[in-house]
Write a protein that holds these residues in place. Structure first.
Motif, PDB file in Angstrom:
ATOM      1  N   GLN A  15       6.835 -19.134  49.182  1.00  0.00           N
ATOM      2  CA  GLN A  15       5.708 -19.081  50.104  1.00  0.00           C
ATOM      3  C   GLN A  15       5.446 -17.648  50.582  1.00  0.00           C
ATOM      4  OE1 GLN A  15       6.164 -21.393  53.747  1.00  0.00           O
ATOM      5  NE2 GLN A  15       4.229 -22.411  53.292  1.00  0.00           N
ATOM      6  N   ALA A  16       6.510 -16.913  50.820  1.00  0.00           N
ATOM      7  CA  ALA A  16       6.370 -15.563  51.360  1.00  0.00           C
ATOM      8  C   ALA A  16       6.021 -14.532  50.294  1.00  0.00           C
ATOM      9  CB  ALA A  16       7.656 -15.150  52.069  1.00  0.00           C
ATOM     10  N   ARG A  17       6.588 -14.695  49.076  1.00  0.00           N
ATOM     11  CA  ARG A  17       6.412 -13.669  48.038  1.00  0.00           C
ATOM     12  C   ARG A  17       5.414 -14.059  46.956  1.00  0.00           C
ATOM     13  NH1 ARG A  17      12.860 -12.255  47.083  1.00  0.00           N
ATOM     14  NH2 ARG A  17      13.479 -12.528  49.276  1.00  0.00           N
ATOM     15  N   LYS A  18       4.921 -15.285  47.008  1.00  0.00           N
ATOM     16  CA  LYS A  18       3.931 -15.804  46.053  1.00  0.00           C
ATOM     17  C   LYS A  18       4.536 -16.095  44.686  1.00  0.00           C
ATOM     18  CE  LYS A  18       1.008 -15.243  49.331  1.00  0.00           C
ATOM     19  NZ  LYS A  18       0.686 -16.400  50.184  1.00  0.00           N
ATOM     20  N   CYS A  19       5.300 -15.140  44.113  1.00  0.00           N
ATOM     21  CA  CYS A  19       5.936 -15.364  42.826  1.00  0.00           C
ATOM     22  C   CYS A  19       7.322 -14.717  42.854  1.00  0.00           C
ATOM     23  CB  CYS A  19       5.098 -14.763  41.693  1.00  0.00           C
ATOM     24  SG  CYS A  19       5.695 -15.195  40.037  1.00  0.00           S
ATOM     25  N   VAL A  20       8.367 -15.504  42.538  1.00  0.00           N
ATOM     26  CA  VAL A  20       9.739 -15.023  42.696  1.00  0.00           C
ATOM     27  C   VAL A  20      10.500 -15.164  41.379  1.00  0.00           C
ATOM     28  CG1 VAL A  20      11.875 -15.244  44.009  1.00  0.00           C
ATOM     29  CG2 VAL A  20       9.675 -15.805  45.090  1.00  0.00           C
ATOM     30  N   PRO A  21      11.065 -14.078  40.842  1.00  0.00           N
ATOM     31  CA  PRO A  21      11.883 -14.150  39.620  1.00  0.00           C
ATOM     32  C   PRO A  21      13.142 -14.968  39.873  1.00  0.00           C
ATOM     33  CG  PRO A  21      11.189 -11.900  40.066  1.00  0.00           C
ATOM     34  CD  PRO A  21      10.876 -12.695  41.294  1.00  0.00           C
ATOM     35  N   ILE A  22      13.653 -15.620  38.845  1.00  0.00           N
ATOM     36  CA  ILE A  22      14.829 -16.461  39.004  1.00  0.00           C
ATOM     37  C   ILE A  22      16.042 -15.668  39.463  1.00  0.00           C
ATOM     38  CG2 ILE A  22      15.492 -16.231  36.573  1.00  0.00           C
ATOM     39  CD1 ILE A  22      16.525 -19.124  36.729  1.00  0.00           C
ATOM     40  N   GLN A  23      16.135 -14.394  39.038  1.00  0.00           N
ATOM     41  CA  GLN A  23      17.278 -13.593  39.426  1.00  0.00           C
ATOM     42  C   GLN A  23      17.342 -13.371  40.937  1.00  0.00           C
ATOM     43  OE1 GLN A  23      19.540 -12.965  37.131  1.00  0.00           O
ATOM     44  NE2 GLN A  23      20.902 -12.071  38.684  1.00  0.00           N
ATOM     45  N   ASP A  24      16.182 -13.293  41.577  1.00  0.00           N
ATOM     46  CA  ASP A  24      16.145 -13.127  43.038  1.00  0.00           C
ATOM     47  C   ASP A  24      16.748 -14.344  43.735  1.00  0.00           C
ATOM     48  OD1 ASP A  24      14.906 -10.792  42.454  1.00  0.00           O
ATOM     49  OD2 ASP A  24      13.037 -11.222  43.527  1.00  0.00           O
TER      50      ASP A  24
END
Length: 322
Positions: A15-24
């Motif tokens: 919700q906060a970053r819109k798109c999040v890599p799996i590693q994060d």
């Protein structure tokens, strides 16, 4: 970090970053790839979260813009014990509402609660199977009327209704300003200001026929006025208290009655013989007479004389029918 907290974090990271890599996710939540995949499946299947993997952006995002704002995942704020309590509460509401008025509105909660309890050792179906609620005096009401009444309550609009009074066996048309809905003795009632009678009234929802929401703003009645009219006397159809009831229950009946609340401002004491003396104010007596008769010879009406005679008359009438 508990499973519930982790699911909550996944939702808000997207919700906060819109798109999040799996590693994060793996690094910040300190979990394995297998755990993340399991959490993702849970969010999609049980919480209806539309989370997809976007290859062009290299991360996970919600399928539609701002869709995450609509996915509140309320159950994630609760522990498993608290969610178990939610199951019991939801089932209790369904069981009390034998008229079927609120069931269609709370039914969607069932699938959500079941989803939250999916990883618990106490299945929701097992809980519901072992909880029974019996509504003995509920009457069937119109869902359409109930929804219109609820809408008018929220929008603060007057209602034009047809109302059937069972006691008088007559139907009237009225314009009313709704104040609040009451669930009382397994049935729904509407407290409202009646513009036909120019006074406060309680209307049984199952007796309300045609309902039209008008464009006229509802008259507002203060909480103090509502309390004085509806809460100071005995029962729901009371009006302002004008009489004082005094009852004496036998020691045997006292074991039950002394633990009951007949009135919010009742006074109860025991005498030397173990009888329970109960006092409270009232206005109308039909409902009170009905409750007194339930205790048969285990109760005596001490005052007022008019109530004592009314109970005696009802007993004589019942005997004459045998």
């Amino acid at each position: 970090m508990s499973d519930l907290e982790r699911l909550h974090r996944i939702k808000y990271m997207i919700q906060a970053r819109k798109c999040v890599p799996i590693q994060d996710f793996l690094e910040e939540l300190e979990i394995s790839k297998a755990t993340f995949k399991r959490d993702l499946e849970y969010l999609r299947d049980r919480m209806n979260a539309s989370i997809i993997f976007d290859r062009s952006e290299g991360g996970y995002r919600f399928d539609k813009p701002n869709s995450g704002e609509k996915i509140e995942l309320p159950g994630l704020w609760f522990s498993e014990k608290e969610v178990t309590a939610l199951v019991l509460m939801q089932h209790l509401l369904s069981g009390l509402d034998k008229g079927g008025l609120i069931e269609p509105h709370i039914a969607p909660l069932t699938s959500i609660i079941d989803g939250i309890l999916g990883q618990s050792n106490t299945p929701a179906k097992e809980l519901r199977k072992r909880l029974k609620v019996f509504g003995m005096s509920s009457r069937k009401s119109s869902i359409e009327s109930f929804e219109e009444v609820g809408n008018a309550l929220l929008t603060r609009k007057r209602l034009h209704i047809t109302y059937y009074a069972r006691g008088k066996d007559e139907t009237t048309e009225r314009e009313i300003s709704p104040q609040r809905l009451i669930f009382y003795r397994d049935n729904w009632y509407l407290d409202a200001y009646c513009h036909l009678r120019n006074d406060l009234r309680s209307f049984a929802v199952d007796c309300i026929g045609k309902v039209i929401i008008t464009n006229i703003k509802a008259d507002e009645i203060s909480e103090k006025q509502l309390h004085e009219h509806f809460a100071e006397s005995y029962g729901i159809f009371s009006g302002k208290a004008i009489q004082r009831c005094k009852l004496k229950f036998s020691p045997e009946k006292a074991r039950w009655v002394s633990a009951e609340t007949w009135h919010g401002q009742q006074v109860g004491t025991f005498d030397k013989e173990g009888n329970y003396l109960l006092e409270f104010d009232y206005n109308q007596d039909p409902e009170l007479v009905m409750d007194i008769l339930k205790h048969g010879a285990g109760v005596e009406v001490l005052a007022p004389a008019s109530l004592r005679k009314r109970v005696q008359d009802e007993l004589l009438k019942a005997l004459s029918n045998y």
